[in-house]
Design a protein around this motif. Structure first.
Motif, PDB file in Angstrom:
ATOM      1  N   MET A   1       0.822  -1.194   0.000  1.00 18.79           N
ATOM      2  CA  MET A   1       0.000   0.000   0.000  1.00 18.79           C
ATOM      3  C   MET A   1       0.868   1.260   0.000  1.00 18.79           C
ATOM      4  SD  MET A   1      -3.191  -1.156   2.546  1.00 18.79           S
ATOM      5  CE  MET A   1      -3.218   0.395   3.323  1.00 18.79           C
ATOM      6  N   MET A   2       1.967   1.222   0.748  1.00 26.60           N
ATOM      7  CA  MET A   2       2.827   2.408   0.807  1.00 26.60           C
ATOM      8  C   MET A   2       3.408   2.725  -0.564  1.00 26.60           C
ATOM      9  SD  MET A   2       4.004   4.932   2.511  1.00 26.60           S
ATOM     10  CE  MET A   2       3.931   4.649   4.264  1.00 26.60           C
ATOM     11  N   LYS A   3       3.902   1.723  -1.280  1.00 22.24           N
ATOM     12  CA  LYS A   3       4.476   1.962  -2.607  1.00 22.24           C
ATOM     13  C   LYS A   3       3.415   2.534  -3.549  1.00 22.24           C
ATOM     14  CE  LYS A   3       6.228  -2.110  -3.438  1.00 22.24           C
ATOM     15  NZ  LYS A   3       6.991  -3.214  -4.063  1.00 22.24           N
ATOM     16  N   GLU A   4       2.219   1.980  -3.520  1.00 13.82           N
ATOM     17  CA  GLU A   4       1.139   2.474  -4.375  1.00 13.82           C
ATOM     18  C   GLU A   4       0.810   3.923  -4.038  1.00 13.82           C
ATOM     19  OE1 GLU A   4      -2.164  -0.201  -4.044  1.00 13.82           O
ATOM     20  OE2 GLU A   4      -1.027  -1.868  -4.888  1.00 13.82           O
ATOM     21  N   PHE A   5       0.783   4.254  -2.756  1.00  9.95           N
ATOM     22  CA  PHE A   5       0.491   5.627  -2.350  1.00  9.95           C
ATOM     23  C   PHE A   5       1.579   6.579  -2.845  1.00  9.95           C
ATOM     24  CE2 PHE A   5       0.908   9.183   0.608  1.00  9.95           C
ATOM     25  CZ  PHE A   5      -0.359   9.735   0.495  1.00  9.95           C
ATOM     26  N   LEU A   6       2.844   6.208  -2.639  1.00  7.94           N
ATOM     27  CA  LEU A   6       3.952   7.058  -3.079  1.00  7.94           C
ATOM     28  C   LEU A   6       3.896   7.284  -4.592  1.00  7.94           C
ATOM     29  CD1 LEU A   6       6.801   5.503  -0.920  1.00  7.94           C
ATOM     30  CD2 LEU A   6       5.770   7.767  -0.615  1.00  7.94           C
ATOM     31  N   GLU A   7       3.644   6.220  -5.332  1.00  5.27           N
ATOM     32  CA  GLU A   7       3.561   6.332  -6.786  1.00  5.27           C
ATOM     33  C   GLU A   7       2.384   7.220  -7.203  1.00  5.27           C
ATOM     34  OE1 GLU A   7       3.564   2.242  -8.042  1.00  5.27           O
ATOM     35  OE2 GLU A   7       5.664   1.989  -7.452  1.00  5.27           O
ATOM     36  N   ALA A   8       1.240   7.082  -6.534  1.00  5.42           N
ATOM     37  CA  ALA A   8       0.067   7.885  -6.862  1.00  5.42           C
ATOM     38  C   ALA A   8       0.319   9.371  -6.593  1.00  5.42           C
ATOM     39  CB  ALA A   8      -1.145   7.402  -6.061  1.00  5.42           C
ATOM     40  N   GLN A   9       1.177   9.655  -5.622  1.00  6.69           N
ATOM     41  CA  GLN A   9       1.514  11.048  -5.292  1.00  6.69           C
ATOM     42  C   GLN A   9       2.649  11.582  -6.160  1.00  6.69           C
ATOM     43  OE1 GLN A   9      -0.361  12.821  -3.036  1.00  6.69           O
ATOM     44  NE2 GLN A   9      -1.549  10.934  -3.070  1.00  6.69           N
ATOM     45  N   GLY A  10       3.228  10.715  -6.980  1.00  8.79           N
ATOM     46  CA  GLY A  10       4.340  11.127  -7.832  1.00  8.79           C
ATOM     47  C   GLY A  10       5.639  11.321  -7.060  1.00  8.79           C
ATOM     48  N   LEU A  11       5.759  10.627  -5.920  1.00 11.66           N
ATOM     49  CA  LEU A  11       6.954  10.759  -5.084  1.00 11.66           C
ATOM     50  C   LEU A  11       7.954   9.652  -5.404  1.00 11.66           C
ATOM     51  CD1 LEU A  11       5.121  11.493  -1.719  1.00 11.66           C
ATOM     52  CD2 LEU A  11       6.325  13.133  -3.176  1.00 11.66           C
TER      53      LEU A  11
END
Length: 61
Positions: A1-11
């Motif tokens: 979930m953390m990786k998906e969140f970071l990717e969705a934020q463009g981080l």
């Protein structure tokens, strides 16, 4: 979930798998006192678990 969140934020992030890297696991426990994952370091601050609000707070600093 953390990786998906970071990717969705463009981080950008660097993933370290402590199950495969014993030295990284040792350093993690030394720095945080915790072995649980995920742990995310943002601007020098550690976040244990999936906490998007806290993560974004540290990103903005």
């Amino acid at each position: 979930m953390m990786k998906e969140f970071l990717e969705a934020q463009g981080l950008e992030y660097k993933e370290v798998n402590v199950q495969l890297d014993a030295e990284a696991a040792r350093k993690l426990v030394e720095e945080t006192g915790q072995m649980g994952v995920p742990q995310t370091k943002v601007n020098g601050q550690w976040i244990l678990g999936f906490d998007p609000e806290k993560l974004m707070e540290y990103v903005k600093k």
